[in-house]
Design a protein around this motif. Structure first.
Motif, short mmCIF file in Angstrom:
data_model
loop_
_atom_site.label_atom_id
_atom_site.label_comp_id
_atom_site.label_asym_id
_atom_site.label_seq_id
_atom_site.Cartn_x
_atom_site.Cartn_y
_atom_site.Cartn_z
N GLU A 97 0.81 -1.21 0.00
CA GLU A 97 0.00 0.00 0.00
C GLU A 97 0.85 1.27 0.00
OE1 GLU A 97 -3.22 -0.01 -0.45
OE2 GLU A 97 -3.13 -2.20 -0.52
N ALA A 98 2.15 1.13 -0.15
CA ALA A 98 3.02 2.30 -0.20
C ALA A 98 2.72 3.13 -1.45
CB ALA A 98 4.48 1.87 -0.17
N PRO A 99 3.09 4.40 -1.45
CA PRO A 99 2.83 5.23 -2.63
C PRO A 99 3.46 4.64 -3.89
CG PRO A 99 3.50 6.58 -0.77
CD PRO A 99 3.71 5.16 -0.35
N HIS A 100 2.75 4.78 -4.98
CA HIS A 100 3.27 4.35 -6.27
C HIS A 100 4.26 5.39 -6.78
CE1 HIS A 100 3.48 2.55 -10.18
NE2 HIS A 100 2.94 3.60 -10.78
N VAL A 101 5.39 4.94 -7.30
CA VAL A 101 6.43 5.86 -7.75
C VAL A 101 6.40 5.97 -9.27
CG1 VAL A 101 8.90 6.33 -7.83
CG2 VAL A 101 7.88 5.34 -5.77
N VAL A 102 6.21 7.16 -9.76
CA VAL A 102 6.32 7.47 -11.18
C VAL A 102 7.71 8.08 -11.39
CG1 VAL A 102 5.46 8.90 -13.07
CG2 VAL A 102 3.86 7.81 -11.47
N SER A 103 8.48 7.49 -12.27
CA SER A 103 9.86 7.93 -12.43
C SER A 103 10.07 8.66 -13.75
CB SER A 103 10.82 6.73 -12.37
OG SER A 103 12.16 7.17 -12.42
N VAL A 104 10.73 9.81 -13.69
CA VAL A 104 11.14 10.54 -14.88
C VAL A 104 12.56 10.10 -15.21
CG1 VAL A 104 11.48 12.82 -15.91
CG2 VAL A 104 9.68 12.48 -14.20
N GLY A 105 12.71 9.45 -16.36
CA GLY A 105 14.02 8.92 -16.75
C GLY A 105 14.85 9.93 -17.51
N TYR A 106 16.15 9.88 -17.28
CA TYR A 106 17.09 10.78 -17.95
C TYR A 106 18.24 10.02 -18.57
CZ TYR A 106 15.01 15.06 -16.09
OH TYR A 106 14.16 16.11 -15.82
N LEU A 107 18.76 10.57 -19.66
CA LEU A 107 20.02 10.15 -20.24
C LEU A 107 21.06 11.20 -19.89
CD1 LEU A 107 21.92 8.61 -22.26
CD2 LEU A 107 20.92 10.06 -24.06
N ALA A 108 22.20 10.76 -19.37
CA ALA A 108 23.28 11.69 -19.05
C ALA A 108 24.58 11.15 -19.62
CB ALA A 108 23.41 11.87 -17.53
N LEU A 109 25.42 12.03 -20.14
CA LEU A 109 26.71 11.66 -20.71
C LEU A 109 27.81 12.36 -19.92
CD1 LEU A 109 25.87 12.08 -24.51
CD2 LEU A 109 25.50 10.08 -23.07
N THR A 110 28.90 11.65 -19.71
CA THR A 110 30.00 12.25 -18.95
C THR A 110 31.33 11.73 -19.47
OG1 THR A 110 30.89 12.60 -16.72
CG2 THR A 110 29.92 10.45 -17.17
N ARG A 111 32.33 12.59 -19.43
CA ARG A 111 33.68 12.19 -19.81
C ARG A 111 34.40 11.61 -18.59
NH1 ARG A 111 33.44 17.44 -22.39
NH2 ARG A 111 33.44 17.21 -24.67
N PRO A 112 35.26 10.62 -18.80
CA PRO A 112 36.02 10.07 -17.67
C PRO A 112 36.93 11.13 -17.05
CG PRO A 112 36.18 8.65 -19.60
CD PRO A 112 35.57 9.93 -20.07
N GLU A 113 37.00 11.14 -15.74
CA GLU A 113 37.90 12.03 -15.01
C GLU A 113 39.02 11.19 -14.39
OE1 GLU A 113 37.77 15.20 -15.06
OE2 GLU A 113 35.81 15.42 -16.05
N PRO A 114 40.21 11.79 -14.15
CA PRO A 114 41.35 11.00 -13.65
C PRO A 114 41.07 10.24 -12.36
CG PRO A 114 42.08 13.18 -14.38
CD PRO A 114 40.58 13.18 -14.44
N ASP A 115 40.36 10.85 -11.41
CA ASP A 115 40.12 10.19 -10.13
C ASP A 115 38.70 9.66 -10.02
OD1 ASP A 115 38.84 12.58 -10.07
OD2 ASP A 115 39.47 13.12 -8.03
N GLU A 116 38.02 9.54 -11.15
CA GLU A 116 36.60 9.19 -11.16
C GLU A 116 36.33 7.83 -10.52
OE1 GLU A 116 34.43 7.42 -14.77
OE2 GLU A 116 34.11 9.57 -14.95
N ASN A 117 37.10 6.82 -10.90
CA ASN A 117 36.83 5.47 -10.38
C ASN A 117 37.00 5.40 -8.87
OD1 ASN A 117 36.15 4.32 -12.85
ND2 ASN A 117 38.28 3.86 -13.36
N GLU A 118 38.01 6.10 -8.34
CA GLU A 118 38.22 6.09 -6.90
C GLU A 118 37.04 6.77 -6.18
OE1 GLU A 118 40.40 6.94 -9.13
OE2 GLU A 118 42.05 5.53 -8.90
#
Length: 329
Positions: A97-118
Motif C-alpha cells: 500500500e506504499a505510494p506508487h512511484v512514477v519515475s522521470v528517466g534521464y540520459l546523461a553523458l560524462t567524460r572520464p575524469e582521472p580520479d573518477e573510479n576512486e
C-alpha cells in the motif's frame, strides 16, 4: 457543545510520488558503460535514482544533478529527459500500500575524469558495460549468436494475448520483423526499446517473471536483470542516444577535448553497436567540418603517431543536423 470530529475518510486516489532515474553513460577503453547505483547484497543492479523534492529542487534536472552528486560524487555533463515511466508494478510488490512511484528517466553523458573510479568506488557505485544488460544489441563483432539460437525461436513460439490497454500497431510477426529484421529489412539499431519490450512481453527476461509473468525455464538468461524497470529505462536511453548520434554532435560529450579519428570511430561504433567502414567514416567526418586538426599527435595508438582533432562547435550553426552518419561496415 463541541461537534465531534468527522473521522478521516480514506483517500480514494492512491498516493503517487515522483522519482528521478538516470542512465549515465561514459566510455572506457573504447567500450560504453553505465553507472550502477549502490545496492544491498542480493539486490540486482539498478540505475541511480532519487525522489524529486519540490521544496529544494526548482526543476527535475536540478534534482537529478543534486542526488547523483550526493550518491556517486559524479558531476554530470550533458543531461536529457527521456520519458516518464509509471507502469503499475514498477516499484510495488503485491498488496503493498506504499505510494506508487512514477519515475522521470534521464540520459546523461560524462567524460572520464582521472580520479573518477576512486570517487565512485568510495560511494559504492560502479561502472558496468552497456551490453552486460542488453547483449543482443552489440553487433561490433558480428550478429550475436543468442539472437538466432535463443531469442528468435522463443519469440516465434510466443502467442500474445489481446490487451486493449496496451495495444500495439501491427501483428506480432510484423513487430518481430521490424524489431529484429529479416533478409530484406535488416537490423535497425534504433529499435533497442522495441526489442526489449518484446522480450518482456514474451516473458523472456527475468523482470517479466518478477512482475508476475511466467518465464520459460528452457532458455538461457538474456543479459543481467536490473531493479524495477531500470533495464527498460536503459534500453530507452540506448535507443535515444543511437538516434541522436545521427543528427546531433552528442558523441563528442563522451570524448576528451582532443582525440584521434580512431578514438572517434570506436566511440561511434560502441554506441551504435555495430562496425562502420573506416575510410567512408573518416571521409564523412573530415568533409562535413565536424572536427578540425589541433596540430598535435598522439603516441598512445600503439603504432604510428596519430593526428589529434577537436570538435568544431561552429558546425552547429553551419549545418541543420550535425551528427555522424555512416554506412554499414
Amino acid at each position: 457543545m463541541e461537534t465531534p470530529a468527522t473521522p478521516a475518510q480514506p483517500d480514494p486516489h492512491p498516493a503517487v510520488e515522483v522519482g528521478l532515474s538516470a542512465a549515465i553513460v561514459s566510455m572506457a577503453d573504447g567500450s560504453p558503460r553505465v553507472l550502477i547505483a549502490p545496492r544491498r547484497a542480493g539486490e540486482p543492479d539498478g540505475l541511480p535514482l532519487g525522489p524529486f523534492d519540490p521544496l529544494h529542487h526548482r526543476t527535475f534536472e536540478m534534482g537529478l544533478r543534486s542526488f547523483v552528486g550526493e550518491q556517486t560524487g559524479l558531476s554530470l555533463g550533458y543531461v536529457e529527459q527521456l520519458y516518464t515511466f509509471g507502469d503499475r508494478g514498477r516499484h510495488r510488490a503485491h498488496a503493498d500500500e506504499a505510494p506508487h512511484v512514477v519515475s522521470v528517466g534521464y540520459l546523461a553523458l560524462t567524460r572520464p575524469e582521472p580520479d573518477e573510479n576512486e570517487t565512485i568506488s568510495a560511494t559504492g557505485s560502479r561502472w558496468r558495460p552497456f551490453y552486460h544488460y542488453l547483449p543482443w544489441e552489440d553487433w561490433r563483432e558480428g550478429r550475436p549468436s543468442v539472437i538466432d539460437a535463443t531469442i528468435l525461436p522463443a519469440l516465434r513460439r510466443f502467442s500474445p494475448q489481446p490487451n486493449p490497454g496496451r495495444a500495439r500497431a501491427g501483428s506480432w510477426t510484423e513487430r518481430l520483423t521490424l524489431a529484429f529484421g529479416n533478409g530484406t529489412t535488416g537490423w535497425d539499431e534504433e529499435r533497442a526499446l522495441d526489442r526489449y519490450e518484446m522480450l518482456y512481453e514474451a516473458g523472456l527476461v527475468e523482470e517479466a517473471a518478477r512482475d508476475g509473468r511466467a518465464m520459460p525455464q528452457s532458455i538461457e538468461p538474456l543479459g543481467a536483470p536490473m531493479r524495477f524497470d531500470h533495464r527498460r529505462i536503459l534500453a530507452t536511453a540506448i535507443a535515444r542516444l543511437r538516434a541522436k548520434l545521427k543528427y546531433r554532435p552528442v558523441v563528442f560529450e563522451l570524448l576528451e577535448p582532443e582525440f584521434t579519428l580512431g578514438q572517434l570511430q570506436r566511440t561511434a561504433e560502441a554506441i551504435a553497436g555495430r562496425p562502420v567502414h573506416k575510410q567512408n567514416f573518416r571521409r564523412f567526418v573530415e568533409t562535413t567540418g565536424l572536427v578540425e586538426p589541433t596540430g598535435g599527435v598522439s603516441a598512445a595508438t600503439g603504432g604510428r603517431p596519430a593526428a589529434l582533432f577537436r570538435f568544431r562547435p561552429e558546425v552547429t550553426r553551419e549545418r541543420p543536423s550535425p551528427g555522424i552518419r555512416f554506412g554499414r561496415g
